[in-house]
Write an enzyme that holds these catalytic residues in place. Structure first.
Site, mmCIF file in Angstrom:
data_model
loop_
_atom_site.group_PDB
_atom_site.id
_atom_site.type_symbol
_atom_site.label_atom_id
_atom_site.label_comp_id
_atom_site.label_asym_id
_atom_site.label_seq_id
_atom_site.Cartn_x
_atom_site.Cartn_y
_atom_site.Cartn_z
ATOM 1 N N ASN A 1 -9.762 -9.168 -5.027
ATOM 2 C CA ASN A 1 -8.734 -8.279 -5.586
ATOM 3 C C ASN A 1 -8.007 -9.012 -6.704
ATOM 4 O O ASN A 1 -8.345 -10.146 -7.035
ATOM 5 C CB ASN A 1 -7.778 -7.809 -4.481
ATOM 6 C CG ASN A 1 -7.121 -8.994 -3.805
ATOM 7 O OD1 ASN A 1 -6.371 -9.727 -4.429
ATOM 8 N ND2 ASN A 1 -7.433 -9.206 -2.528
ATOM 9 N N ASP B 1 -9.689 -6.861 3.455
ATOM 10 C CA ASP B 1 -9.806 -6.275 4.798
ATOM 11 C C ASP B 1 -11.248 -6.282 5.284
ATOM 12 O O ASP B 1 -11.498 -6.235 6.484
ATOM 13 C CB ASP B 1 -9.271 -4.833 4.777
ATOM 14 C CG ASP B 1 -7.749 -4.822 4.686
ATOM 15 O OD1 ASP B 1 -7.127 -5.611 5.412
ATOM 16 O OD2 ASP B 1 -7.202 -4.060 3.866
ATOM 17 N N LYS C 1 -29.919 -14.407 -4.772
ATOM 18 C CA LYS C 1 -29.308 -13.296 -5.520
ATOM 19 C C LYS C 1 -30.035 -11.980 -5.199
ATOM 20 O O LYS C 1 -31.277 -11.941 -5.247
ATOM 21 C CB LYS C 1 -29.406 -13.603 -7.013
ATOM 22 C CG LYS C 1 -28.782 -12.547 -7.870
ATOM 23 C CD LYS C 1 -28.940 -12.868 -9.345
ATOM 24 C CE LYS C 1 -28.537 -11.679 -10.177
ATOM 25 N NZ LYS C 1 -28.887 -11.841 -11.578
ATOM 26 N N PHE D 1 3.988 -8.931 3.484
ATOM 27 C CA PHE D 1 4.112 -8.119 2.280
ATOM 28 C C PHE D 1 3.284 -6.858 2.513
ATOM 29 O O PHE D 1 2.314 -6.876 3.267
ATOM 30 C CB PHE D 1 3.535 -8.860 1.062
ATOM 31 C CG PHE D 1 4.527 -9.742 0.365
ATOM 32 C CD1 PHE D 1 4.989 -10.911 0.960
ATOM 33 C CD2 PHE D 1 5.000 -9.418 -0.912
ATOM 34 C CE1 PHE D 1 5.892 -11.736 0.313
ATOM 35 C CE2 PHE D 1 5.905 -10.230 -1.576
ATOM 36 C CZ PHE D 1 6.357 -11.397 -0.961
ATOM 37 N N LYS E 1 3.516 -1.156 8.970
ATOM 38 C CA LYS E 1 2.980 -2.533 9.058
ATOM 39 C C LYS E 1 4.007 -3.467 9.708
ATOM 40 O O LYS E 1 3.642 -4.338 10.497
ATOM 41 C CB LYS E 1 2.585 -3.049 7.662
ATOM 42 C CG LYS E 1 1.342 -2.348 7.130
ATOM 43 C CD LYS E 1 0.983 -2.742 5.703
ATOM 44 C CE LYS E 1 -0.217 -1.920 5.230
ATOM 45 N NZ LYS E 1 -0.528 -2.052 3.817
ATOM 46 N N LYS F 1 2.682 -5.101 13.130
ATOM 47 C CA LYS F 1 2.353 -6.544 13.084
ATOM 48 C C LYS F 1 3.474 -7.403 13.674
ATOM 49 O O LYS F 1 3.422 -8.623 13.603
ATOM 50 C CB LYS F 1 2.023 -6.949 11.643
ATOM 51 C CG LYS F 1 0.854 -6.137 11.055
ATOM 52 C CD LYS F 1 0.361 -6.650 9.718
ATOM 53 C CE LYS F 1 -0.596 -5.646 9.075
ATOM 54 N NZ LYS F 1 -1.537 -6.240 8.139
HETATM 55 O O1 PMT Z 1 -0.483 -12.736 -6.263
HETATM 56 P P1 PMT Z 1 0.264 -11.911 -7.291
HETATM 57 O O2 PMT Z 1 -0.598 -11.571 -8.482
HETATM 58 O O3 PMT Z 1 1.564 -12.524 -7.666
HETATM 59 O O4 PMT Z 1 0.589 -10.504 -6.630
HETATM 60 C C1 PMT Z 1 1.487 -10.406 -5.565
HETATM 61 C C2 PMT Z 1 0.991 -9.447 -4.481
HETATM 62 C C3 PMT Z 1 0.905 -8.027 -5.040
HETATM 63 C C4 PMT Z 1 -0.387 -9.875 -3.960
HETATM 64 C C5 PMT Z 1 2.043 -9.543 -3.311
HETATM 65 O O5 PMT Z 1 3.289 -9.146 -3.795
HETATM 66 C C6 PMT Z 1 1.652 -8.634 -2.155
HETATM 67 O O6 PMT Z 1 1.997 -7.479 -2.101
HETATM 68 N N1 PMT Z 1 0.917 -9.213 -1.158
HETATM 69 C C7 PMT Z 1 0.350 -8.521 -0.017
HETATM 70 C C8 PMT Z 1 -0.962 -7.908 -0.395
HETATM 71 C C9 PMT Z 1 -1.646 -7.219 0.758
HETATM 72 O O7 PMT Z 1 -2.721 -7.615 1.142
HETATM 73 O O8 PMT Z 1 -0.988 -6.259 1.334
HETATM 74 P P2 PMT Z 1 -1.532 -5.389 2.576
HETATM 75 O O9 PMT Z 1 -0.613 -4.243 2.640
HETATM 76 O O10 PMT Z 1 -2.991 -5.114 2.443
HETATM 77 O O11 PMT Z 1 -1.344 -6.337 3.822
HETATM 78 C C10 PMT Z 1 -0.148 -6.362 4.593
HETATM 79 C C11 PMT Z 1 0.137 -7.748 5.088
HETATM 80 O O12 PMT Z 1 -0.879 -8.149 6.025
HETATM 81 C C12 PMT Z 1 0.174 -8.804 4.013
HETATM 82 O O13 PMT Z 1 1.209 -9.706 4.321
HETATM 83 C C13 PMT Z 1 -1.187 -9.486 4.131
HETATM 84 O O14 PMT Z 1 -1.127 -10.879 3.763
HETATM 85 C C14 PMT Z 1 -1.497 -9.343 5.617
HETATM 86 N N2 PMT Z 1 -2.938 -9.221 5.916
HETATM 87 C C15 PMT Z 1 -3.658 -8.173 5.452
HETATM 88 C C16 PMT Z 1 -4.999 -8.042 5.787
HETATM 89 C C17 PMT Z 1 -5.594 -9.039 6.605
HETATM 90 N N3 PMT Z 1 -6.871 -8.963 6.940
HETATM 91 N N4 PMT Z 1 -4.860 -10.074 7.045
HETATM 92 C C18 PMT Z 1 -3.542 -10.174 6.711
HETATM 93 O O15 PMT Z 1 -2.883 -11.128 7.122
#
Ligand code: PMT
Length: 399
Positions: free
Chosen positions: A209, A278, A288, A323, A337, A341
């Protein structure tokens, strides 16, 4: 901004790297510091004082006994008013004089008189750097609480190759931040994740991403600046690791899971700013994949573990902050979330907004707390968001 309203004395001594001190000054001024530059006589052979004067907006101090300079700002008052004395570049000569308590010019007098933290950033020929006399001088100063940054290796201006180069101005600026500001996280360990994960499907392709790591790295810096020991677990990004943090580089979500879980028990707070994939390709091909190999362009995917949810199950009294990167129904999705979580707080990030989200230097976020409180923040730099987030960590740890 860590340096806002802080007084920094920037000492510049006579080495070829003196020109890089101009960039250090620029970064300090941009960060809000009031900088007073003190140049040795030899430094003025390399860069004109006018350059520093113009960029700092303050007269440059060069003489111990100058009637004009003494009237404007007494030499002891420079030492008294400093929140930090930063010597960059520091020659073997200034280190030697300071180690022996000599004060024969304005800079060494300031060094002897100040009670502020002093950070030397040495730069010199590799043989001088390795000379036991120099090393003894540095060790003596370190024993008395003076701080040193280590020079980097590379081609030196004198024609030699080896250790002795001044670090990048951005790294000096980053290192110096740690000496300024409150230490309300001293003794605490904060684990931060940042950047994307990368999930390979074959040796040349991967799923990932747009995360640049800027948000997570800013949080790591902000926590470090408040005295915390910081562990930064980072996916692949283009940023240099912040100075003075324990840096753990990972690529995949499974590696991030292992890196985080194996370090989580020692952490007082964990902030998951990383954008974890995810899903990963169900198979990682060793060769490849050629056109036509995949069944009509489809890739089968397998779910990655949710690292934050795993941490939520083991939460105890550890502070857990996530986040939520969303493009719609921001508060509803982020709230879900937060609850699912088992978090103390979630940073709701509408990544479709201008000035917010991936790779931007700014962000627009809302803090959602476990008790339902919502703090809506205006657009601000990622380091300002990070400072506020660290304020909330301090509050949560105090509860
Ligand atoms: O890195 P930058 O370019 O500065 O951008 C910042 C950002 C947009 C990445 C940051 O501000 C942000 O929003 N980070 C969270 C991105 C994310 O994966 O969000 P989510 O809604 O998919 O996940 C929710 C939370 O679960 C997050 O804290 C994530 O780290 C966590 N997660 C998600 C999926 C997974 N398999 N394991 C996790 O721990």
């Amino acid at each position: 901004m860590v340096f806002r309203d802080k007084q920094v004395v920037l000492g510049v001594t006579g080495g070829i790297a003196a020109y890089k001190a101009v960039e250090v000054l620029r970064l300090l001024v941009k960060a809000g510091a009031e900088v007073h530059v003190v140049m040795t006589r030899n430094a003025m052979e390399f860069v004109a004082p006018l350059t520093f004067q113009t960029l700092s907006g303050n007269p440059v101090h060069t003489e111990l006994f100058s009637l004009v300079q003494e009237r404007d700002i007494g030499h002891i008052s420079l030492a008294d008013r400093a929140d930090l004395v930063l010597i960059a570049p520091a020659t073997a000569n200034v280190v030697g004089k300071a180690a022996n308590g000599l004060a024969d010019d304005l800079l060494t007098t300031t060094l002897l008189a100040t009670k502020a933290p002093v950070l030397f950033v040495p730069a010199m020929n590799v043989n001088m750097w390795e000379n036991p006399l120099y090393q003894e001088n540095q060790a003596r100063l370190e024993k008395h609480g003076y701080h040193f940054m280590t020079p980097v290796s590379g081609d030196l201006a004198c024609g030699w190759e080896g250790q002795g180069k001044l670090p990048d101005p951005a790294d000096i600026f980053d290192y110096a931040q740690d000496f300024i500001g409150s230490r309300d996280l001293a003794g605490r360990t904060i684990l931060v994740t940042a950047g994307p994960t990368r999930e390979e499907m074959d040796p040349v392709r991967f799923l990932s991403n747009h995360s640049s790591g800027k948000m997570g790295y800013a949080i790591a810096r902000a926590a470090r600046n408040r005295g915390a020991r910081v562990i930064l677990v980072s996916g692949p990004v283009q940023l240099s690791p912040p100075q003075k943090v324990d840096f753990v580089k990972v690529t995949t979500a499974l590696e991030m899971l292992e890196a985080v879980l194996s370090r989580s028990s020692g952490a007082d707070a964990i902030v998951k700013a990383a954008a974890v994939a995810d899903y990963r390709p169900a198979r990682r091909e060793h060769l490849k994949v050629k056109k036509g190999d995949a069944s009509e362009g489809s890739i089968s995917l397998q779910r990655n573990p949710d690292i934050l949810a795993e941490l939520g199950k083991l939460k105890g009294d550890r502070v857990l902050i996530g986040f939520a990167a969303e493009t719609n129904d921001l508060l509803v999705n982020a709230g879900k979330k937060l609850a699912e979580k088992n978090l103390d707080m979630i940073v709701a990030n509408d990544v479709s907004m201008p000035g917010a989200g991936f790779d931007s230097d700014t962000n627009v976020v809302q803090f959602l707390h476990r008790n339902g409180q919502v703090e809506k923040l205006p657009e601000m730099s990622k380091s300002e968001v990070a400072d506020l987030l660290v304020d909330r960590i301090v509050d949560l740890l105090a509860k």
